[in-house]
Scaffold this motif. Structure first.
Motif, PDB file in Angstrom:
ATOM      1  N   GLU A 109      -1.382   5.104  -4.503  1.00 19.51           N
ATOM      2  CA  GLU A 109      -0.109   5.308  -3.800  1.00 19.51           C
ATOM      3  C   GLU A 109       0.632   6.509  -4.379  1.00 19.51           C
ATOM      4  O   GLU A 109       0.660   6.704  -5.597  1.00 19.51           O
ATOM      5  CB  GLU A 109       0.750   4.046  -3.940  1.00 19.51           C
ATOM      6  CG  GLU A 109       1.546   3.725  -2.680  1.00 19.51           C
ATOM      7  CD  GLU A 109       2.898   4.416  -2.624  1.00 19.51           C
ATOM      8  OE1 GLU A 109       3.050   5.296  -1.754  1.00 19.51           O
ATOM      9  OE2 GLU A 109       3.781   4.094  -3.409  1.00 19.51           O
TER      10      GLU A 109
ATOM     11  N   ASN B 174       1.198  -1.264  -7.490  1.00 17.32           N
ATOM     12  CA  ASN B 174       1.028  -0.314  -6.387  1.00 17.32           C
ATOM     13  C   ASN B 174       2.298  -0.295  -5.557  1.00 17.32           C
ATOM     14  O   ASN B 174       2.736  -1.334  -5.067  1.00 17.32           O
ATOM     15  CB  ASN B 174      -0.166  -0.675  -5.501  1.00 17.32           C
ATOM     16  CG  ASN B 174      -0.679   0.515  -4.727  1.00 17.32           C
ATOM     17  OD1 ASN B 174      -0.843   1.584  -5.305  1.00 17.32           O
ATOM     18  ND2 ASN B 174      -0.936   0.358  -3.448  1.00 17.32           N
TER      19      ASN B 174
ATOM     20  N   GLY C 124      -3.251   6.978  -0.543  1.00 19.25           N
ATOM     21  CA  GLY C 124      -1.805   7.196  -0.625  1.00 19.25           C
ATOM     22  C   GLY C 124      -1.360   8.387   0.200  1.00 19.25           C
ATOM     23  O   GLY C 124      -2.177   9.246   0.578  1.00 19.25           O
TER      24      GLY C 124
ATOM     25  N   GLN D 220       0.816  -1.209   0.000  1.00 19.62           N
ATOM     26  CA  GLN D 220       0.000   0.000   0.000  1.00 19.62           C
ATOM     27  C   GLN D 220       0.852   1.262   0.000  1.00 19.62           C
ATOM     28  O   GLN D 220       0.390   2.312  -0.441  1.00 19.62           O
ATOM     29  CB  GLN D 220      -0.917   0.023   1.229  1.00 19.62           C
ATOM     30  CG  GLN D 220      -1.848  -1.173   1.332  1.00 19.62           C
ATOM     31  CD  GLN D 220      -2.983  -1.109   0.352  1.00 19.62           C
ATOM     32  OE1 GLN D 220      -2.772  -1.098  -0.862  1.00 19.62           O
ATOM     33  NE2 GLN D 220      -4.199  -1.058   0.851  1.00 19.62           N
ATOM     34  N   GLY D 221       2.053   1.197   0.531  1.00 17.82           N
ATOM     35  CA  GLY D 221       2.925   2.359   0.588  1.00 17.82           C
ATOM     36  C   GLY D 221       4.367   1.929   0.516  1.00 17.82           C
ATOM     37  O   GLY D 221       4.736   0.866   1.042  1.00 17.82           O
TER      38      GLY D 221
ATOM     39  N   GLY E 282      -1.369   4.058   2.745  1.00 14.75           N
ATOM     40  CA  GLY E 282      -0.123   4.741   2.429  1.00 14.75           C
ATOM     41  C   GLY E 282       0.702   5.128   3.642  1.00 14.75           C
ATOM     42  O   GLY E 282       0.200   5.239   4.765  1.00 14.75           O
TER      43      GLY E 282
END
Length: 256
Positions: A178, A227, A133, A48-49, A93
């Motif tokens: 993101e 991502n 994000g 996710q980040g 994020g």
């Protein structure tokens, strides 16, 4: 989306839709991405980040009951430290701010400030809407929520200080995911697309679009979307990966 060829440069690395109209036209998506190297990526990581700071790759992962925050060795992809989120939280994020790190959540409305070294929670704040994000740009945070808007937030309090609507060819661009802030610009993954865009945060205009379909591992399902984008400090290169991908790629974008 078409699968386009990639210009591959084998370099050993330690770290491994409306039609265009009017004055806001920009070149079509570019696909001449240089792949400079790669490192393994945990295929169980629902990325996710992603952010690379001082030789440490920080990664936030999602899904309820599986969300984490991690420190990763960018030379080999090994996770060197991991802290799990509470089971009810869906991690999204992340971004580093000095000696600390912010991690947001999807629909929980919770942002967690952490010690960057230990990854332990320091403070927790709430916000309205979804969190997707997050990145740090010139003394402010930039946050996406899946819409066409980027929200600016105070890096200390997380209070919203402004927002901008993102447009490509004059059309609002949704599903901003993101984020990576670098050089006064914001790069964003587009959810469910193998594209990243470069955004001018002052105007919200998209100034470049890069097609990364060619780097998608052939055995990765389409549901495991691209991502994760992290600038490599001191270079014009990026680390990119996807949800549950087995590989993180070091690339250079052709942005014209």
């Amino acid at each position: 989306m078409r699968w386009l060829p990639v210009v591959v440069v084998f370099v050993l690395s330690a770290a491994c839709t409306a039609a265009p109209s009017g004055p806001e036209q920009h070149p079509p998506p570019s696909s001449g991405v240089e792949v400079l190297g790669s490192i393994p990526h945990d295929p169980e990581a629902f990325t996710q980040g992603l952010e690379l700071v001082d030789g440490v790759l920080y990664e936030g992962t999602g899904l309820e009951g599986r969300s984490t925050i991690r420190r990763v060795d960018p030379r080999n992809g090994q996770v060197t430290k991991q802290v799990d989120l509470a089971p009810e939280l869906f991690g999204e994020g992340i971004t580093v701010v000095g000696d600390e790190l912010w991690q947001i959540t999807w629909q929980n409305g919770v942002a967690i400030r952490r010690n960057r070294e230990t990854l332990e929670e320091v403070k927790r704040v709430t916000y309205e809407g979804e969190g997707w994000g997050l990145c740090h740009d010139a003394g402010r945070l930039v946050m996406s929520d899946g819409t066409e808007e980027l929200r600016f937030r105070d890096p200390g309090t997380f209070a919203e200080t402004g927002r901008v609507t993102v447009k490509r060819n004059g059309v609002p661009l949704v599903r901003l995911n993101e984020l990576e802030c670098v050089g006064g610009q914001v790069w964003a993954n587009l959810w469910q697309l193998d594209e990243v865009v470069r955004i001018d945060p002052a105007s919200g205009n998209v100034t470049a679009t890069v097609d990364l379909a060619g780097i998608r591992p052939p055995d990765v399902p389409r549901t495991d979307v691209l991502n994760g984008i992290a600038a490599v400090p001191g270079t014009d290169e990026f680390l990119v990966t996807g949800k549950n991908w087995p590989t993180t790629f070091r690339v250079r974008f052709p942005t014209g």
